[in-house]
Design a protein around this motif. Structure first.
Motif, PDB file in Angstrom:
ATOM      1  N   GLU A 159      27.557  21.160 -17.598  1.00 12.62           N
ATOM      2  CA  GLU A 159      26.554  22.188 -17.148  1.00 12.62           C
ATOM      3  C   GLU A 159      25.566  21.699 -16.267  1.00 12.62           C
ATOM      4  OE1 GLU A 159      23.247  24.821 -19.438  1.00 12.62           O
ATOM      5  OE2 GLU A 159      23.893  23.164 -21.321  1.00 12.62           O
ATOM      6  N   LYS A 160      24.962  20.096 -16.936  1.00  9.37           N
ATOM      7  CA  LYS A 160      24.203  19.433 -15.916  1.00  9.37           C
ATOM      8  C   LYS A 160      24.937  18.925 -14.724  1.00  9.37           C
ATOM      9  CE  LYS A 160      21.430  17.746 -19.993  1.00  9.37           C
ATOM     10  NZ  LYS A 160      21.223  16.385 -20.695  1.00  9.37           N
ATOM     11  N   ASP A 161      25.590  18.915 -14.850  1.00 11.24           N
ATOM     12  CA  ASP A 161      26.083  18.388 -13.453  1.00 11.24           C
ATOM     13  C   ASP A 161      26.738  19.831 -12.114  1.00 11.24           C
ATOM     14  OD1 ASP A 161      26.314  16.102 -13.827  1.00 11.24           O
ATOM     15  OD2 ASP A 161      28.527  16.088 -14.235  1.00 11.24           O
ATOM     16  N   VAL A 162      27.713  20.964 -12.861  1.00 15.46           N
ATOM     17  CA  VAL A 162      27.309  21.768 -12.133  1.00 15.46           C
ATOM     18  C   VAL A 162      26.414  22.555 -11.475  1.00 15.46           C
ATOM     19  CG1 VAL A 162      28.534  24.561 -12.327  1.00 15.46           C
ATOM     20  CG2 VAL A 162      29.383  22.373 -13.218  1.00 15.46           C
ATOM     21  N   ILE A 163      25.235  23.647 -11.974  1.00 15.48           N
ATOM     22  CA  ILE A 163      24.349  23.369 -11.934  1.00 15.48           C
ATOM     23  C   ILE A 163      22.896  22.865 -10.715  1.00 15.48           C
ATOM     24  CG2 ILE A 163      21.434  24.795 -13.360  1.00 15.48           C
ATOM     25  CD1 ILE A 163      22.820  25.349 -15.465  1.00 15.48           C
ATOM     26  N   ARG A 164      22.949  21.620 -11.438  1.00 18.14           N
ATOM     27  CA  ARG A 164      22.346  20.471 -10.401  1.00 18.14           C
ATOM     28  C   ARG A 164      23.081  20.395  -8.894  1.00 18.14           C
ATOM     29  NH1 ARG A 164      22.673  16.546 -13.297  1.00 18.14           N
ATOM     30  NH2 ARG A 164      24.476  15.060 -12.404  1.00 18.14           N
ATOM     31  N   ASN A 165      24.419  19.954  -8.978  1.00 20.06           N
ATOM     32  CA  ASN A 165      24.868  20.049  -7.429  1.00 20.06           C
ATOM     33  C   ASN A 165      25.415  21.726  -6.940  1.00 20.06           C
ATOM     34  OD1 ASN A 165      26.245  17.527  -7.540  1.00 20.06           O
ATOM     35  ND2 ASN A 165      26.868  18.022 -10.033  1.00 20.06           N
ATOM     36  N   ALA A 166      25.291  22.535  -7.960  1.00 20.67           N
ATOM     37  CA  ALA A 166      25.861  23.778  -6.673  1.00 20.67           C
ATOM     38  C   ALA A 166      24.189  24.322  -6.830  1.00 20.67           C
ATOM     39  CB  ALA A 166      25.821  25.191  -8.212  1.00 20.67           C
ATOM     40  N   THR A 167      23.004  23.798  -7.080  1.00 13.50           N
ATOM     41  CA  THR A 167      22.218  24.126  -6.854  1.00 13.50           C
ATOM     42  C   THR A 167      21.385  23.242  -5.592  1.00 13.50           C
ATOM     43  OG1 THR A 167      20.809  25.003  -8.815  1.00 13.50           O
ATOM     44  CG2 THR A 167      18.748  24.831  -7.765  1.00 13.50           C
ATOM     45  N   LEU A 168      21.768  22.008  -5.740  1.00 18.11           N
ATOM     46  CA  LEU A 168      21.217  21.354  -4.910  1.00 18.11           C
ATOM     47  C   LEU A 168      22.109  22.042  -3.755  1.00 18.11           C
ATOM     48  CD1 LEU A 168      21.338  17.326  -5.906  1.00 18.11           C
ATOM     49  CD2 LEU A 168      19.243  18.845  -5.829  1.00 18.11           C
ATOM     50  N   ARG A 169      22.612  22.277  -3.611  1.00 20.65           N
ATOM     51  CA  ARG A 169      23.955  22.951  -1.998  1.00 20.65           C
ATOM     52  C   ARG A 169      23.330  24.385  -1.528  1.00 20.65           C
ATOM     53  NH1 ARG A 169      28.834  21.175  -1.269  1.00 20.65           N
ATOM     54  NH2 ARG A 169      29.057  22.617   0.197  1.00 20.65           N
ATOM     55  N   TRP A 170      23.199  25.243  -2.492  1.00 20.32           N
ATOM     56  CA  TRP A 170      22.097  26.802  -2.386  1.00 20.32           C
ATOM     57  C   TRP A 170      21.408  26.790  -3.333  1.00 20.32           C
ATOM     58  CZ3 TRP A 170      24.243  28.972   2.078  1.00 20.32           C
ATOM     59  CH2 TRP A 170      23.436  29.936   2.294  1.00 20.32           C
ATOM     60  N   PRO A 171      19.942  27.163  -2.958  1.00 19.68           N
ATOM     61  CA  PRO A 171      18.956  26.920  -3.636  1.00 19.68           C
ATOM     62  C   PRO A 171      19.358  27.954  -4.700  1.00 19.68           C
ATOM     63  CG  PRO A 171      18.099  25.210  -2.178  1.00 19.68           C
ATOM     64  CD  PRO A 171      19.902  26.335  -1.598  1.00 19.68           C
ATOM     65  N   GLY A 172      19.254  29.474  -3.977  1.00 16.10           N
ATOM     66  CA  GLY A 172      19.627  30.658  -4.909  1.00 16.10           C
ATOM     67  C   GLY A 172      20.118  30.402  -5.196  1.00 16.10           C
ATOM     68  N   PRO A 262      33.479  18.420 -13.198  1.00 16.42           N
ATOM     69  CA  PRO A 262      32.662  19.964 -13.038  1.00 16.42           C
ATOM     70  C   PRO A 262      31.615  19.354 -11.398  1.00 16.42           C
ATOM     71  CG  PRO A 262      32.232  19.148 -14.714  1.00 16.42           C
ATOM     72  CD  PRO A 262      33.300  17.999 -14.114  1.00 16.42           C
ATOM     73  N   THR A 263      31.553  18.051 -10.728  1.00 15.45           N
ATOM     74  CA  THR A 263      30.423  17.725  -9.703  1.00 15.45           C
ATOM     75  C   THR A 263      31.166  18.854  -8.560  1.00 15.45           C
ATOM     76  OG1 THR A 263      29.578  16.150 -10.353  1.00 15.45           O
ATOM     77  CG2 THR A 263      29.963  16.486  -8.256  1.00 15.45           C
ATOM     78  N   ASP A 264      32.799  18.563  -8.309  1.00 13.96           N
ATOM     79  CA  ASP A 264      33.218  19.172  -7.620  1.00 13.96           C
ATOM     80  C   ASP A 264      33.821  20.359  -7.238  1.00 13.96           C
ATOM     81  OD1 ASP A 264      35.682  18.280  -5.569  1.00 13.96           O
ATOM     82  OD2 ASP A 264      36.553  19.697  -7.553  1.00 13.96           O
ATOM     83  N   ALA A 265      33.260  21.452  -9.006  1.00 16.78           N
ATOM     84  CA  ALA A 265      33.429  22.489  -9.322  1.00 16.78           C
ATOM     85  C   ALA A 265      32.040  23.094  -8.253  1.00 16.78           C
ATOM     86  CB  ALA A 265      33.365  23.152 -10.419  1.00 16.78           C
ATOM     87  N   ALA A 266      30.810  22.134  -8.782  1.00 15.98           N
ATOM     88  CA  ALA A 266      29.470  23.312  -7.615  1.00 15.98           C
ATOM     89  C   ALA A 266      30.138  23.017  -6.357  1.00 15.98           C
ATOM     90  CB  ALA A 266      28.996  22.172  -8.626  1.00 15.98           C
TER      91      ALA A 266
END
Length: 414
Positions: A159-172, A262-266
């Motif tokens: 959960e943390k990997d997906v949310i953190r990496n996705a937010t870093l790529r697109w904050p909104g 999960p990081t790759d998914a983000a």
């Protein structure tokens, strides 16, 4: 008397005591003897060297309690825990005093990896024959999802990997979280329920099923048929992000996209805002350069057109055409006059030839034309021989000055 009572059938008038019925049940269960069973350990508790637990059926809702006495537990060569799939040699026992059924375990071993792989392969072939792995079923992911549905364990690294990496790529970016067990007996049902719940949400544009790494058996829920059927039935694009690069549960085959982690998914579900901004800057620069080249080219063309004589001095072409028109008018007048003179001269020559050939010219030289008079007194046939005009015949003479009416006289000799 007691033996006779135990063999007599129970009736309303002579019912069995509860103890007798329990003894009969215990005797019937005891006749079953030892049997081999397979299931999943859902409870494993060690007390005083003995093990007390529960064994659950792999495909339906059926659970039985078991006991492993100390003497048997000491002989076990493997470690067992909740969630393990096992094969056990058991003997059912009915406890008369408590009225409960339990099984005594004599042998216990994990289900072989080869056997699990064979089952998964059979399931793989079945689903593949149904077309659940077909490439044409794969749906494209949205470029920028409005809401991402995430099925994962509560407070998990995935959960943390997906949310953190996705937010870093697109904050909104926004998430709709559905927590589920990611191993053990509840995992398959809860993951399938999470997929179905998020698929029903009209705001969810993509579903991600994520779990961190684990051993082969811990990842088995993501090859469970219930999870695979739920993923195949979903109308929302689904991404499988299970385990590490080497892990390959069957959910990867059904999903629209397999992410190795999960990081790759983000990284796969949302674009990188920095890259997109850089791409926009590059596109803007290319458009500006191209537009500048186009404007420069068109300016050069306009300058070339303005430099041409027809645009630099437009009256010149009028003057040139006017002079040419005057020459053609003069030439036309000359040709017309010459044609008139030629036709006039030809007409005079024709008139002269016609006059020379005319009978009137002969008459003007002193000749006359004699014609017999017709009955009305007019001119008749031309007279060519005196024999045709005996004496006294009325004759009409045509002279240059007019006509005369005469009468023929006697013909003279010679």
């Amino acid at each position: 008397m007691a033996a006779a009572a135990s063999n007599a059938p129970a009736t309303r008038e002579a019912p069995w005591p509860v103890g007798l019925m329990s003894e009969k049940i215990a005797a019937w269960v005891d006749r079953l003897g030892q049997v081999w069973v397979e299931g999943e350990i859902t409870q494993w508790q060690l007390r005083g060297g003995h093990v007390y637990g529960k064994l659950r059926d792999l495909s339906q809702d059926a659970t039985v309690s078991f006991t492993v006495w100390r003497s048997v537990a000491q002989r076990l060569t493997s470690e067992f825990a909740q969630g393990d799939r096992v094969i056990a040699l058991v003997k059912p026992n009915f406890w008369v005093k408590g009225g409960s059924l339990t099984v005594q375990v004599f042998e216990l071993s994990h289900v072989g990896i080869g056997e699990l792989l064979e089952r998964l392969e059979r399931l793989r072939r079945q689903l593949q024959s149904e077309g659940l792995f077909a490439p044409e079923r794969k749906r494209p992911l949205p470029f920028l999802p409005n809401l991402i549905g995430l099925v994962t364990g509560r407070d998990s690294d995935a959960e943390k990997d997906v949310i953190r990496n996705a937010t870093l790529r697109w904050p909104g970016v926004r998430f709709a979280l559905h927590y589920a067990a990611v191993q053990g007996e509840r995992a398959a049902a809860e993951v399938a329920a999470g997929i179905e719940a998020l698929d029903r949400d009209p705001e969810v544009d993509i579903i991600v099923v994520a779990r961190g790494g684990g051993d082969f058996q811990n990842l088995l829920p993501f090859s469970d048929e219930r999870v695979l059927r739920a993923a195949a039935a979903a109308t929302t694009p689904l991404v499988s992000a299970i385990g590490h690069e080497a892990d390959r549960p069957l959910l990867d085959e059904v999903a629209d996209l397999r992410a190795s982690t999960p990081t790759d998914a983000a990284k796969r579900i949302v674009p990188d805002v920095g890259e997109e901004l850089a791409g926009l800057d590059q596109a803007r620069a290319r458009m500006s350069a191209r537009l500048g080249q186009l404007l420069s080219h068109e300016a050069d063309r306009i300058a070339q057109l303005r430099g041409r004589p027809v645009l630099a001095a437009p009256e010149r072409i009028v003057d040139e055409r006017a002079e040419e028109l005057v020459r053609w008018i003069a030439r036309g007048t000359e040709l017309a006059d010459r044609a008139v003179e030629d036709r006039t001269r030809g007409l005079a020559e024709a008139r002269a030839r016609l006059s020379a050939l005319s009978p009137r010219a002969t008459l003007e030289r002193g000749y006359a034309i004699a014609q017999l008079a017709d009955e009305a007194g007019g001119a008749g046939p031309v007279l060519r021989d005196p024999v045709d005009a005996p004496e006294g015949t009325a004759i009409r003479l045509s002279l240059a000055g007019g006509r005369l009416a005469v009468t023929s006289a006697a013909a003279a000799d010679g």
